[in-house]
Design a protein around this motif. Structure first.
Motif, short mmCIF file in Angstrom:
data_model
loop_
_atom_site.label_atom_id
_atom_site.label_comp_id
_atom_site.label_asym_id
_atom_site.label_seq_id
_atom_site.Cartn_x
_atom_site.Cartn_y
_atom_site.Cartn_z
N GLN A 69 48.14 -31.60 36.00
CA GLN A 69 48.05 -32.24 36.41
C GLN A 69 47.90 -33.93 36.06
O GLN A 69 48.79 -34.69 36.00
N ARG A 70 46.64 -33.90 35.58
CA ARG A 70 46.16 -35.19 34.60
C ARG A 70 47.32 -35.29 33.31
O ARG A 70 47.55 -36.54 33.44
N VAL A 71 47.17 -33.92 32.23
CA VAL A 71 48.21 -34.36 31.15
C VAL A 71 50.00 -34.41 31.70
O VAL A 71 49.70 -35.90 31.33
N MET A 72 50.10 -34.15 32.93
CA MET A 72 51.23 -34.59 32.97
C MET A 72 51.48 -36.75 33.60
O MET A 72 52.33 -37.31 33.54
N ARG A 73 50.41 -36.53 34.45
CA ARG A 73 50.63 -37.70 35.20
C ARG A 73 50.30 -38.63 33.77
O ARG A 73 50.81 -40.07 33.79
N GLY A 74 49.37 -38.80 32.90
CA GLY A 74 48.58 -40.05 31.81
C GLY A 74 50.00 -39.70 30.90
O GLY A 74 50.28 -40.96 30.55
N LEU A 75 50.09 -38.40 30.47
CA LEU A 75 51.20 -38.70 29.51
C LEU A 75 52.80 -39.69 29.70
O LEU A 75 53.41 -40.29 29.43
N SER A 76 52.90 -39.22 31.50
CA SER A 76 54.45 -40.06 32.19
C SER A 76 54.22 -41.49 31.86
O SER A 76 54.73 -42.15 31.44
N ALA A 77 52.74 -41.83 32.31
CA ALA A 77 52.05 -42.82 32.09
C ALA A 77 52.67 -44.41 31.45
O ALA A 77 52.93 -44.98 30.81
N GLY A 78 51.95 -43.35 30.01
CA GLY A 78 52.06 -43.49 28.54
C GLY A 78 53.22 -44.25 28.41
O GLY A 78 53.64 -45.16 27.53
N ALA A 79 54.28 -43.59 28.83
CA ALA A 79 55.46 -43.61 28.18
C ALA A 79 56.18 -45.08 29.13
O ALA A 79 56.81 -45.34 28.26
N VAL A 80 56.11 -44.77 29.75
CA VAL A 80 56.78 -45.85 31.27
C VAL A 80 56.29 -47.38 30.91
O VAL A 80 56.80 -48.18 30.12
N LYS A 81 55.10 -47.39 30.11
CA LYS A 81 54.46 -48.38 29.34
C LYS A 81 54.49 -48.78 28.32
O LYS A 81 55.04 -49.95 27.85
N GLY A 82 54.88 -47.44 27.98
CA GLY A 82 55.10 -47.62 25.96
C GLY A 82 56.39 -48.13 25.80
O GLY A 82 57.40 -49.03 24.90
#
Lengths: 294, 295
Positions: free
Chosen positions: B282-295
């Motif tokens: 769950q944490r991995v999915m949240r973290g990776l997609s947060a990085g994408a939206v902001k990147g």
């Protein structure tokens, strides 16, 4: 208080190291790399002044043109594939699986974190023609068709590359777009349903416009990644057969480290940076105009 | 089955059963689709795992979908491990120091850029942000030149240094975003209590960010661990190869000749990540997609 939070020495201690490492290892090399475009040679053979020769070579080099065409073809096909399949998956999660989607979401996401090299080798074996017949060719033969030597021609190799990269990352875009879809207020969907919209009509008229911002940022993110593709192609086909699946990144790598021409390699890298900047700005602009018109 | 027994017992039930059967029938294409999706996602992974237990003879003479004769045939793993172990060690030695540096430097910079007050801080943040856009190819050549001139090529330092720098932009940016969500009053209060800016970073800011730090560390771990381009460029000796470069080289050596060890090596590389993913997905999915939206 502002004296403490504006303490120059503390700012230097906290921000200094990161800024220093970043400037020395990323910013300075970037500018340095721009300087390389006007030289030829390498660190081992020594450098000589080349002026604008590298740029004129880039414009007339058939290998560079082929790599550019391949990069664009790959970027368009895989970006559309990743985002479209991801979007379909996210619709599946939100409207059909609903609460039960957690496990499937986690499962489809898993290849995202798998090492690219491992996935590429897996696909190499999965699509193998000989000496072992891989599962894909076995299936084709079971269906009465002939097996295909997937890595024997540029066209079929491209198919495997595209399939692999879509397989690998669709779960990522599904989760990204899922977050956008969940944000659509339930009342909006409910009132659209009361007005008689359902199925594809509901998706086209309500869901799609409302999830457009996430969709656009997914496309920008995806195209930025696909224009810079290196790992998956290097590990899967090595750019082959011949140079039939060589994107700009791989051409740059070969030019620099196999043929020892840093100047021309840096020029290709610069061209690639320019390309991704232009494409990103273009999508950004195109999207902004749409929004103001609507 | 159970619905029919209920239906015979109760009066008004048949109509309802009828409707729900129809509803289920309508959803059948969907169930098929989901099953197909699961097969497409899971089968390649299961296939490679099954293959890692097969002997060379089974690979060449049995159909590819056949189960292995024995799940206790772990000799492939022994063969693979003898060369993968060194590569794993190199990966660990390159990735974890870089990860620690990225986290400490990135969090401190994020704190300075968001909590501290000084002129030009938004401009510095933009400079960091620009780093997310730069393709790796832009920095490879000058770095190679410098590492070569400094004779660092026979060490793991080039990897540690480059990994630290490439991990910083996203980390700084995400940490700045996380610090923005903490009320400023927290830091103002701690300075009123007499803490220096650095003290309130170590004693208040960093501990409050523990969860965010962990998420970013996880995301960066996957980026660095799975990296091929940087490792490929800066490791010129066989005994310095990371697990990704080593694995590529491994198939070059055994490749078409020896299937079992290759399959086992791929599995070792995948199982490590799987272990981490099972506990943290769950944490991995949240973290990776947060990085994408902001990147």
């Amino acid at each position: 208080m502002n004296r403490v939070l504006g303490d120059k020495r503390a700012i230097l201690v906290l921000l200094g190291p990161a800024l220093l490492v970043y400037s020395l290892v990323m910013l300075a090399p970037m500018l340095w790399s721009l300087g390389y475009t006007m030289f030829s040679g390498s660190v081992i053979t020594g450098f000589s002044w080349a002026g604008t020769k590298n740029f004129s070579t880039l414009l007339h080099d058939p290998a560079a043109r082929a790599a550019l065409v391949f990069t664009l073809k790959y970027a368009v096909v895989v970006t559309v594939g990743q985002v479209a399949v991801g979007y379909l998956l996210s619709l599946l999660y939100v409207f059909f699986l609903r609460r039960a989607s957690g496990l499937i979401r986690t499962l489809v996401f898993f290849p995202v974190v798998l090492p690219t090299v491992a996935v590429a080798l897996l696909f190499q074996k999965f699509f193998e023609f000989a000496p072992q017949t891989g599962p894909v060719n076995s299936l084709l033969e079971a269906l009465g068709m002939h097996g295909v030597d997937w890595f024997g021609s540029a066209g079929t190799a491209f198919v495997v590359i595209a399939v692999m990269d879509i397989w690998r990352s669709m779960g990522f875009y599904a989760v990204l777009l899922y977050a956008g879809l969940v944000d659509i207020p339930e009342e909006v969907l409910e009132s659209a349903r009361i007005d008689g919209a359902s199925g594809t009509r509901l998706v086209r008229s309500i869901v799609l416009p409302l999830s457009l911002p996430v969709l656009v940022s997914s496309i920008i993110f995806s195209i930025n990644g696909t224009l810079k593709v290196f790992d998956s192609i290097y590990a899967l086909t090595g750019g082959g057969p011949g140079s039939g699946s060589t994107p700009l990144t791989l051409l740059m790598y070969r030019t620099s480290f196999f043929y020892g021409d840093y100047g021309y390699g840096a020029t290709i890298a610069f061209g690639l940076t320019l390309l991704s900047l232009v494409v990103t700005l273009f999508i950004f602009r195109a999207n902004r105009r749409d929004v103001t018109e609507a | 089955m159970t619905t029919t027994t209920v239906a015979t017992r109760r009066g008004p039930a048949p109509a309802r059963t009828h409707r729900s059967t129809r509803r289920h029938l309508r959803r059948i294409p969907l169930y098929i689709l989901v099953t197909l999706l699961l097969v497409v996602m899971v089968y390649p992974l299961v296939w490679i795992l099954l293959g890692s237990f097969k002997t060379q003879d089974e690979f060449l003479n049995n159909p590819t979908w056949a189960l292995p004769h024995s799940f206790f045939n772990v000799s492939n793993y022994g063969d693979a491990w003898s060369s993968i172990a060194l590569y794993l060690r190199n990966s660990v030695l390159a990735v974890f120091p870089a990860l620690a540096l990225v986290i400490v430097l990135g969090t401190a910079a994020g704190y300075a850029l968001e909590v501290m007050v000084f002129r030009g801080r938004s401009r510095v943040l933009m400079v960091f942000l620009a780093g997310i856009m730069i393709p790796g190819q832009m920095i490879l050549l000058p770095l190679f030149t410098v590492y070569f001139k400094l004779h660092l090529n026979s060490t793991l330092w080039p990897l540690i240094i480059t990994y630290t720098a490439t991990g910083l932009p996203l980390t700084v940016f995400m940490m700045a975003t996380y610090f923005r969500s903490i009320p400023r009053e927290v830091f103002e209060a701690s300075t009123l209590d007499g803490a220096s800016a650095i003290r309130s970073f170590w004693s208040i800011g960093f501990p409050m960010m523990r969860s965010a730090v962990f998420t970013i560390a996880l995301v960066q771990f996957f980026f660095l661990w799975n990296d091929l381009l940087i490792a490929l460029t800066f490791t010129t000796q066989d005994d310095l190869r990371t697990v990704q470069v080593g694995l590529l080289n491994f198939t070059g050596q055994f490749g078409t000749v020896d299937y079992g060890p290759t399959f086992a090596a791929i599995c070792i590389n995948m199982l490590l990540v799987l272990g981490l993913y099972i506990f943290m997905n769950q944490r991995v999915m949240r973290g990776l997609s947060a990085g994408a939206v902001k990147g």
